[in-house]
Write a protein that holds these residues in place. Structure first.
Motif, PDB file in Angstrom:
ATOM      1  N   ARG A 109       0.994  -1.194  -0.033  1.00 25.47           N
ATOM      2  CA  ARG A 109       0.178   0.037  -0.077  1.00 25.47           C
ATOM      3  C   ARG A 109       0.725   1.268   0.053  1.00 25.47           C
ATOM      4  NH1 ARG A 109      -5.013   1.482   1.581  1.00 25.47           N
ATOM      5  NH2 ARG A 109      -5.095   3.803   1.736  1.00 25.47           N
ATOM      6  N   ALA A 110       2.056   1.222   0.995  1.00 31.16           N
ATOM      7  CA  ALA A 110       2.706   2.506   0.703  1.00 31.16           C
ATOM      8  C   ALA A 110       3.498   2.553  -0.313  1.00 31.16           C
ATOM      9  CB  ALA A 110       3.814   2.088   2.075  1.00 31.16           C
ATOM     10  N   LYS A 111       3.923   1.499  -0.982  1.00 29.64           N
ATOM     11  CA  LYS A 111       4.851   1.718  -2.267  1.00 29.64           C
ATOM     12  C   LYS A 111       3.654   2.275  -3.189  1.00 29.64           C
ATOM     13  CE  LYS A 111       8.220   0.883  -5.017  1.00 29.64           C
ATOM     14  NZ  LYS A 111       9.125   1.860  -5.127  1.00 29.64           N
ATOM     15  N   PHE A 112       2.451   1.829  -3.716  1.00 35.48           N
ATOM     16  CA  PHE A 112       1.467   2.271  -4.330  1.00 35.48           C
ATOM     17  C   PHE A 112       1.374   3.766  -4.335  1.00 35.48           C
ATOM     18  CE2 PHE A 112       0.728  -2.209  -5.536  1.00 35.48           C
ATOM     19  CZ  PHE A 112       0.898  -2.088  -6.919  1.00 35.48           C
ATOM     20  N   ALA A 113       0.935   3.907  -2.723  1.00 34.87           N
ATOM     21  CA  ALA A 113       0.596   5.541  -2.471  1.00 34.87           C
ATOM     22  C   ALA A 113       1.760   6.548  -2.809  1.00 34.87           C
ATOM     23  CB  ALA A 113       0.120   5.048  -0.899  1.00 34.87           C
ATOM     24  N   GLU A 114       2.787   6.020  -2.829  1.00 35.48           N
ATOM     25  CA  GLU A 114       3.978   6.921  -3.342  1.00 35.48           C
ATOM     26  C   GLU A 114       3.381   7.866  -4.609  1.00 35.48           C
ATOM     27  OE1 GLU A 114       7.813   5.268  -4.014  1.00 35.48           O
ATOM     28  OE2 GLU A 114       7.754   4.647  -1.811  1.00 35.48           O
ATOM     29  N   ARG A 115       2.734   7.307  -5.633  1.00 35.97           N
ATOM     30  CA  ARG A 115       2.170   7.970  -6.664  1.00 35.97           C
ATOM     31  C   ARG A 115       0.813   7.995  -7.368  1.00 35.97           C
ATOM     32  NH1 ARG A 115       7.221   5.515  -8.654  1.00 35.97           N
ATOM     33  NH2 ARG A 115       8.775   6.858  -8.621  1.00 35.97           N
ATOM     34  N   SER A 116      -0.006   7.143  -6.296  1.00 35.43           N
ATOM     35  CA  SER A 116      -1.319   7.094  -6.585  1.00 35.43           C
ATOM     36  C   SER A 116      -2.347   7.324  -5.416  1.00 35.43           C
ATOM     37  CB  SER A 116      -1.616   5.442  -6.984  1.00 35.43           C
ATOM     38  OG  SER A 116      -0.768   4.971  -8.041  1.00 35.43           O
ATOM     39  N   ARG A 117      -3.399   7.647  -5.738  1.00 34.90           N
ATOM     40  CA  ARG A 117      -4.570   8.110  -4.764  1.00 34.90           C
ATOM     41  C   ARG A 117      -5.168   6.633  -4.539  1.00 34.90           C
ATOM     42  NH1 ARG A 117      -9.786   9.982  -4.039  1.00 34.90           N
ATOM     43  NH2 ARG A 117      -9.980  10.240  -6.400  1.00 34.90           N
ATOM     44  N   ILE A 118      -5.245   6.060  -3.221  1.00 28.40           N
ATOM     45  CA  ILE A 118      -5.974   4.776  -3.368  1.00 28.40           C
ATOM     46  C   ILE A 118      -7.006   4.922  -2.564  1.00 28.40           C
ATOM     47  CG2 ILE A 118      -5.559   2.378  -2.155  1.00 28.40           C
ATOM     48  CD1 ILE A 118      -2.549   2.783  -2.353  1.00 28.40           C
ATOM     49  N   VAL A 119      -8.160   4.544  -3.150  1.00 27.36           N
ATOM     50  CA  VAL A 119      -9.527   4.601  -2.230  1.00 27.36           C
ATOM     51  C   VAL A 119     -10.032   3.143  -2.357  1.00 27.36           C
ATOM     52  CG1 VAL A 119     -11.839   5.273  -2.773  1.00 27.36           C
ATOM     53  CG2 VAL A 119      -9.893   6.806  -3.707  1.00 27.36           C
ATOM     54  N   GLU A 120     -10.304   2.797  -0.802  1.00 34.36           N
ATOM     55  CA  GLU A 120     -10.786   1.516  -0.557  1.00 34.36           C
ATOM     56  C   GLU A 120     -12.472   1.549  -0.733  1.00 34.36           C
ATOM     57  OE1 GLU A 120      -9.254   0.579   3.329  1.00 34.36           O
ATOM     58  OE2 GLU A 120      -7.222   0.521   2.559  1.00 34.36           O
ATOM     59  N   LEU A 121     -12.744   0.403  -1.663  1.00 27.90           N
ATOM     60  CA  LEU A 121     -14.277   0.579  -1.773  1.00 27.90           C
ATOM     61  C   LEU A 121     -15.085  -0.151  -0.602  1.00 27.90           C
ATOM     62  CD1 LEU A 121     -13.929  -0.360  -5.630  1.00 27.90           C
ATOM     63  CD2 LEU A 121     -14.653   1.791  -4.652  1.00 27.90           C
ATOM     64  N   LYS A 122     -16.128   0.199  -0.172  1.00 26.71           N
ATOM     65  CA  LYS A 122     -17.075  -0.018   0.873  1.00 26.71           C
ATOM     66  C   LYS A 122     -18.090  -0.694   0.545  1.00 26.71           C
ATOM     67  CE  LYS A 122     -15.161   3.400   3.928  1.00 26.71           C
ATOM     68  NZ  LYS A 122     -14.361   3.795   2.955  1.00 26.71           N
ATOM     69  N   SER A 123     -18.679  -0.643  -0.706  1.00 28.32           N
ATOM     70  CA  SER A 123     -19.860  -1.142  -1.034  1.00 28.32           C
ATOM     71  C   SER A 123     -19.810  -2.195  -2.206  1.00 28.32           C
ATOM     72  CB  SER A 123     -20.781  -0.304  -1.307  1.00 28.32           C
ATOM     73  OG  SER A 123     -20.773   0.137  -2.698  1.00 28.32           O
ATOM     74  N   HIS A 124     -21.043  -3.023  -2.410  1.00 30.51           N
ATOM     75  CA  HIS A 124     -20.942  -4.064  -3.785  1.00 30.51           C
ATOM     76  C   HIS A 124     -21.109  -3.212  -4.717  1.00 30.51           C
ATOM     77  CE1 HIS A 124     -21.676  -7.516  -5.721  1.00 30.51           C
ATOM     78  NE2 HIS A 124     -22.810  -6.997  -6.075  1.00 30.51           N
ATOM     79  N   ASP A 125     -21.683  -1.933  -5.003  1.00 27.89           N
ATOM     80  CA  ASP A 125     -21.916  -1.031  -5.843  1.00 27.89           C
ATOM     81  C   ASP A 125     -20.765  -0.393  -6.238  1.00 27.89           C
ATOM     82  OD1 ASP A 125     -24.592  -2.013  -5.984  1.00 27.89           O
ATOM     83  OD2 ASP A 125     -25.507  -0.333  -4.979  1.00 27.89           O
TER      84      ASP A 125
END
Ligand code: NAP
Length: 224
Positions: A109-125
């Protein structure tokens, strides 16, 4: 939510496939189709595609205009098999957002977060959540570029206003090959009904634009 315009743009073979069953990267359409793809990106704030596209392409998806900055949004459960050192992640010309529905280790997560915004999806939609998030970021025109699984997430909720489809004079065949829209599929009462807005023939390729109608479901006139 700010009002959003959502379009999709994909090329399909005559038999409705968007890639061969090996899912290797290859350019299905003509240079004219590629030009359309990049021109449509010029009009979009963000494009959304699936982790399989990223695994196959590994590079950023760029518009035609050099001064148009576009967000590349990727949908994945856990970025399995995706390397943060791929050109996609180091290219300064795009903004990146990774929509994740599963778990990532803290280190990855830390490695990807260096250059991307990370959004955790919470729903099925997931498609609604993605659009809500992009809208919150001030975006209003979103292009969905596939593949078939990601198209399903948007189509099942009827979230695509315009479908740009290029019919390419090729047969790809294969039961396992991805199609324009995959996923679980609809029952007859749920099918999406579309209206043909435009058709253009260039050589042996057909460039189609369909718009979504509100009405869903199909009953054969003879059964009414
Ligand atoms: N002809 C065209 O215009 C065109 C356009 C686009 C793509 N393609 C081709 O189509 C192929 C890819 O299509 P595809 O249908 O196999 O894959 P895809 O739609 O590109 O990506 C599928 C991936 O998206 C993620 N995903 C899908 N639904 C999800 C959900 N609800 N929650 C979280 N993640 C989700 C998963 O990633 P994870 O596996 O990481 O969990 C899944 O494996 C490639 O060969 C590509 O080159 C062709």
């Amino acid at each position: 939510m700010k009002s959003l315009e959502v379009f999709s743009n994909l090329a399909t073979s005559l038999d409705g496939k968007i890639a061969t069953s090996s899912r290797e990267f290859f350019i299905l359409g003509s240079p004219k189709d590629l030009l359309l793809l990049r021109k449509l990106r010029d009009s979009a704030d963000a494009i959304v595609f699936g982790a399989e596209v990223l695994r196959a392409f590994r590079r950023p998806c760029l518009p035609l205009r050099k001064n148009h900055r576009i967000t590349n949004a990727v949908l994945s459960r856990d970025l399995r098999g995706i390397d943060p050192d791929w050109p996609f992640f180091v290219d300064a010309r795009i903004d990146r957002v990774l929509y994740i529905s599963g778990k990532l280790s803290a280190a990855r997560r830390a490695k990807f977060a260096e250059r991307s915004r990370i959004v955790e999806l919470k729903s099925h939609d997931v498609a609604k959540e993605i659009l809500r998030d992009l809208s919150k970021q001030g975006m209003s025109k979103i292009g969905v570029e596939g593949g078939g699984s990601v198209m399903w997430e948007f189509a099942r909720q009827n979230l695509i206003d315009r479908y740009y489809v290029t019919i390419v004079p090729r047969i790809l065949a294969g039961k396992g090959a991805p199609t324009l829209v995959d996923g679980a599929g609809f029952f007859p009462t749920e099918v999406l009904n579309l209206k043909l807005e435009k058709v253009r023939k260039v050589g042996s390729e057909l460039f189609l634009i369909y718009s979504a109608l509100g009405a869903r479901g199909h009953r054969h006139p003879l059964l009414k």
